[in-house]
Design an enzyme around this catalytic site. Structure first.
Site, PDB file in Angstrom:
ATOM      1  N   HIS A  96      -0.051   1.442  -7.704  1.00 41.43           N
ATOM      2  CA  HIS A  96      -0.947   0.698  -8.811  1.00 41.43           C
ATOM      3  C   HIS A  96       0.761   0.491 -10.074  1.00 41.43           C
ATOM      4  O   HIS A  96       1.989   1.189  -9.878  1.00 41.43           O
ATOM      5  CB  HIS A  96      -2.013   1.819 -10.064  1.00 41.43           C
ATOM      6  CG  HIS A  96      -1.381   3.073 -10.262  1.00 41.43           C
ATOM      7  ND1 HIS A  96      -0.842   3.161 -11.612  1.00 41.43           N
ATOM      8  CD2 HIS A  96      -0.988   4.565  -9.959  1.00 41.43           C
ATOM      9  CE1 HIS A  96      -0.225   4.733 -11.662  1.00 41.43           C
ATOM     10  NE2 HIS A  96      -0.995   5.363 -10.629  1.00 41.43           N
ATOM     11  N   ASP A  98       0.257   0.344 -13.270  1.00 41.77           N
ATOM     12  CA  ASP A  98       0.045   0.428 -14.299  1.00 41.77           C
ATOM     13  C   ASP A  98       0.562   1.854 -15.236  1.00 41.77           C
ATOM     14  O   ASP A  98       0.442   2.677 -13.825  1.00 41.77           O
ATOM     15  CB  ASP A  98      -1.397   0.592 -15.554  1.00 41.77           C
ATOM     16  CG  ASP A  98      -2.741   1.221 -14.537  1.00 41.77           C
ATOM     17  OD1 ASP A  98      -2.410   1.316 -13.029  1.00 41.77           O
ATOM     18  OD2 ASP A  98      -3.216   1.953 -15.309  1.00 41.77           O
ATOM     19  N   GLU A 156      -5.450   0.987 -13.270  1.00 44.25           N
ATOM     20  CA  GLU A 156      -5.632   2.364 -12.220  1.00 44.25           C
ATOM     21  C   GLU A 156      -5.820   3.707 -12.777  1.00 44.25           C
ATOM     22  O   GLU A 156      -6.650   4.699 -13.389  1.00 44.25           O
ATOM     23  CB  GLU A 156      -4.849   3.147 -11.100  1.00 44.25           C
ATOM     24  CG  GLU A 156      -5.235   4.112 -10.702  1.00 44.25           C
ATOM     25  CD  GLU A 156      -4.671   5.753 -11.052  1.00 44.25           C
ATOM     26  OE1 GLU A 156      -5.466   5.960 -10.376  1.00 44.25           O
ATOM     27  OE2 GLU A 156      -3.627   5.252 -11.620  1.00 44.25           O
TER      28      GLU A 156
END
Length: 384
Positions: A96, A98, A156
């Protein structure tokens, strides 16, 4: 501010943070020919708190656009890159892009602590060091010994319904065909198999309002939480062996509310409880356990996710563990390996960084773990 240019190389390194450069026309690009440490710094210095990942997703897509060996697919702020070599097996490798909110811990910087070199800053551990390793290998390994589907996804760190990997699986299940999956979550460079499941409930008590000067007329809902809190404080978490790995459970109050005014007996109170359960239990069984522990109470399930069994009995998983020289450990937290497990794909967590530093204000990753992780994954994928 990272030095990202439309073409050319990243000018960063082990020195102080680079000074800004005028942006060139066209999309930003990462310098994927740089070291995995420098790539980590590049992508960390692009602030990408959940919901703001577009700039980083654009940079990833642009940086891989010239890789002739990869098919690129964009889905929202997810970027998928895959080889189509006709290999006998396919591996999905995901991460992920983020982070949780920044708290004065960007831009990144290098620091030495007790003789060890670190890259400090938000996202270095969770999980952009792992993503950096993946990006470098995706760009450079044109002939891996297995076909590879690389996935970099958004959201996420927030509600499950926003998770980019989950949305991608719902819309493009064909992209999730694979024999094995590796998630680059921080694992101290070791292999962590499967993950615990998670259940969050709201337990409510009801009472009767009255003036606090005449409390005997009412029924105090907050006081009724006393036995619940006693049960939580006395709870001994199970340690459960699943396929050779021992998972430690956890049951904790994570929030509490109640009260009307300073002179009113409250008629309602609520405690929020989080149960982390071994992957041998289903969400339904975990929910039933809450009713066993708190009989007669009003319970509402507000969030739940199944765990994932280790899946280390698959031959390709055993081969990976042996190749990277790791001793498998259990993953106590929940990660997206559970999504792969639900699709019948054995999956492990494997990435640089100490999970205890994830989300911390002093989040930092050992440089050695980044380079070691790249070396191990490169050797396994290339077969030498």
């Amino acid at each position: 501010m990272p030095q990202l240019v439309a073409s050319g190389s990243y000018a960063g390194g082990m020195a102080d943070s680079p000074s800004p450069r005028s942006a060139a026309p066209g999309p930003e690009r990462l310098d994927l020919a740089a070291s995995s440490v420098d790539i980590t710094r590049q992508i960390c210095d692009i602030d990408s708190v959940s919901g703001t990942e577009k700039r980083l997703a654009d940079a990833i897509e642009a940086s891989l656009a010239d890789a002739a060996h990869l098919e690129l697919i964009r889905h929202g702020n997810c970027v998928v890159a895959r080889t189509r070599l006709g290999r006998a097996q396919r591996v999905v490798i995901a991460g992920h892009i983020d982070t949780v909110p920044v708290n004065a811990n960007l831009p990144t910087r290098f620091e030495t602590v007790e003789g060890h070199d670190y890259l400090w800053g938000r996202g270095t551990v969770d999980m952009k060091a792992g993503v950096a390793v993946q990006l470098k290998l995706a760009a450079e390994l044109a002939e891996p010994r297995v076909d590879v589907t690389w996935m970099w996804y958004d959201n996420e760190e927030v509600s499950s319904e926003l998770n980019g990997l989950g949305l991608l699986a719902a819309d493009r299940p064909d992209l999730f065909e694979g024999d094995f999956a590796i998630l680059g979550e921080p694992s101290n460079g070791q292999v962590e198999g499967g993950c615990n499941g998670t259940l969050r409930i709201e337990l409510r008590t009801r009472g009767l309002r009255a003036h606090s000067a005449r409390a005997w007329v009412g029924d105090n809902a907050i006081h009724k939480l006393g036995p619940v809190l006693d049960t939580l404080a006395a709870y001994v978490p199970r340690e459960v062996e699943v396929e050779g790995l021992v998972y430690r459970e956890g049951l904790n109050a994570v929030g509490i509310s109640g009260g009307v005014a300073g002179n009113v007996i409250p008629d309602e109170a609520m405690v929020q409880i989080n149960y982390r359960f071994a992957p041998s239990r289903s969400v339904a069984e975990a929910t039933a356990h809450m009713h066993e522990l708190f009989p007669g109470y009003e319970i509402l399930v507000v969030d739940a996710a199944e765990g994932a069994r280790p899946g280390l009995d698959a031959p390709i998983a055993r081969n990976f563990v042996a190749a990277v020289g790791a001793e498998p450990r259990p993953k106590y937290g929940w990660t997206d390996v559970a999504r792969f497990s639900a699709l019948g794909i054995p999956a492990v967590n494997f990435g640089p960084g100490n999970p205890l530093k994830a989300h911390a204000d002093d989040e930092r990753v050992p440089l050695q773990q980044i380079t070691d992780g790249e070396r191990a994954l490169r050797a396994w994928l290339s077969g030498h």
